[in-house]
Motif scaffolding. Structure first.
Motif, PDB file in Angstrom:
ATOM      1  N   UNK A  27       0.816  -1.208   0.000  1.00 19.88           N
ATOM      2  CA  UNK A  27       0.000   0.000   0.000  1.00 19.88           C
ATOM      3  C   UNK A  27       0.852   1.262   0.000  1.00 19.88           C
ATOM      4  N   UNK A  28       1.992   1.202   0.668  1.00 25.44           N
ATOM      5  CA  UNK A  28       2.919   2.337   0.684  1.00 25.44           C
ATOM      6  C   UNK A  28       3.711   2.426  -0.617  1.00 25.44           C
ATOM      7  N   UNK A  29       4.121   1.266  -1.139  1.00 31.73           N
ATOM      8  CA  UNK A  29       4.985   1.241  -2.320  1.00 31.73           C
ATOM      9  C   UNK A  29       4.241   1.412  -3.644  1.00 31.73           C
ATOM     10  N   UNK A  30       3.025   0.908  -3.720  1.00 36.81           N
ATOM     11  CA  UNK A  30       2.321   0.839  -5.001  1.00 36.81           C
ATOM     12  C   UNK A  30       2.251   2.164  -5.754  1.00 36.81           C
ATOM     13  N   UNK A  31       1.906   3.289  -5.118  1.00 38.68           N
ATOM     14  CA  UNK A  31       1.842   4.529  -5.904  1.00 38.68           C
ATOM     15  C   UNK A  31       3.183   4.891  -6.551  1.00 38.68           C
ATOM     16  N   UNK A  32       4.270   4.643  -5.842  1.00 38.81           N
ATOM     17  CA  UNK A  32       5.601   4.950  -6.396  1.00 38.81           C
ATOM     18  C   UNK A  32       5.957   3.974  -7.514  1.00 38.81           C
ATOM     19  N   UNK A  33       5.600   2.705  -7.334  1.00 43.61           N
ATOM     20  CA  UNK A  33       5.884   1.701  -8.362  1.00 43.61           C
ATOM     21  C   UNK A  33       5.062   1.990  -9.614  1.00 43.61           C
ATOM     22  N   UNK A  34       3.789   2.320  -9.439  1.00 44.15           N
ATOM     23  CA  UNK A  34       2.911   2.612 -10.584  1.00 44.15           C
ATOM     24  C   UNK A  34       3.372   3.844 -11.350  1.00 44.15           C
ATOM     25  N   UNK A  35       3.979   4.784 -10.648  1.00 40.61           N
ATOM     26  CA  UNK A  35       4.424   6.026 -11.281  1.00 40.61           C
ATOM     27  C   UNK A  35       5.707   5.853 -12.084  1.00 40.61           C
ATOM     28  N   UNK A  36       6.391   4.759 -11.911  1.00 37.05           N
ATOM     29  CA  UNK A  36       7.675   4.537 -12.586  1.00 37.05           C
ATOM     30  C   UNK A  36       7.542   3.302 -13.479  1.00 37.05           C
ATOM     31  N   UNK A  37       7.602   3.492 -14.777  1.00 38.52           N
ATOM     32  CA  UNK A  37       7.339   2.414 -15.735  1.00 38.52           C
ATOM     33  C   UNK A  37       8.258   1.202 -15.526  1.00 38.52           C
ATOM     34  N   UNK A  38       9.553   1.441 -15.292  1.00 36.29           N
ATOM     35  CA  UNK A  38      10.484   0.321 -15.102  1.00 36.29           C
ATOM     36  C   UNK A  38      10.140  -0.471 -13.844  1.00 36.29           C
ATOM     37  N   UNK A  39       9.742   0.238 -12.794  1.00 37.91           N
ATOM     38  CA  UNK A  39       9.377  -0.432 -11.542  1.00 37.91           C
ATOM     39  C   UNK A  39       8.099  -1.240 -11.729  1.00 37.91           C
ATOM     40  N   UNK A  40       7.153  -0.695 -12.484  1.00 40.52           N
ATOM     41  CA  UNK A  40       5.898  -1.399 -12.747  1.00 40.52           C
ATOM     42  C   UNK A  40       6.160  -2.686 -13.526  1.00 40.52           C
TER      43      UNK A  40
END
Length: 143
Positions: free
Chosen positions: A45-58
């Motif tokens: 829940x904490x990480x998902x917004x940051x991961x979704x915002x970064x294509x490589x992380x997604x």
């Protein structure tokens, strides 16, 4: 912060975390345990917004979801999370608190061993850094 620990913790939960729904969540808690599932949800829940915002992380998260036991995909996700957490120290601190709660408050380990000769058998479990053993013989031993 041990990012490898975060990835190892999240990897078995990613197929469920990225497909959250009623039945999916129920299956996740049965597969990994309710406590692990709840903590994984809190971390994600904490990480998902940051991961979704970064294509490589997604992409790395999706690949790890499809192959949760593959070390290479975990390494790719680990590299992406490392960059995200390095850039956002407040987020890193929040996740560290959640992870800290996953560790047992009681650092003691119960040890039960039987030996029917003069040998000594020692089994330890958990995070045992400085164990103290009592090697006194039990006078009620079956010998």
């Amino acid at each position: 912060m041990d990012i490898a620990l975060i990835v190892k913790f999240l990897a078995p939960c990613l197929p469920f975390l990225l497909n959250v729904g009623g039945k999916v969540a129920e299956g996740a808690s049965q597969k990994v345990g309710e406590d692990v599932w709840n903590k994984a949800k809190a971390i994600w829940g904490k990480l998902q917004p940051k991961v979704e915002a970064k294509e490589e992380a997604k992409k790395a998260a999706d690949a790890a979801k499809e192959n949760p036991n593959d070390e290479d995909y975990q390494a790719a996700l680990r590299a992406q999370l490392k960059e995200i957490l390095k850039a956002d120290t407040a987020l890193a601190e929040e996740i560290a608190k959640i992870l800290q709660a996953t560790k047992s408050d009681d650092s003691s380990v119960s040890l039960n061993a039987q030996a029917y000769d003069e040998s000594i058998q020692i089994n330890t479990a958990g995070d045992v850094n400085q164990p103290n053993y009592d090697f006194t013989k039990n006078i009620n031993s079956p010998k």
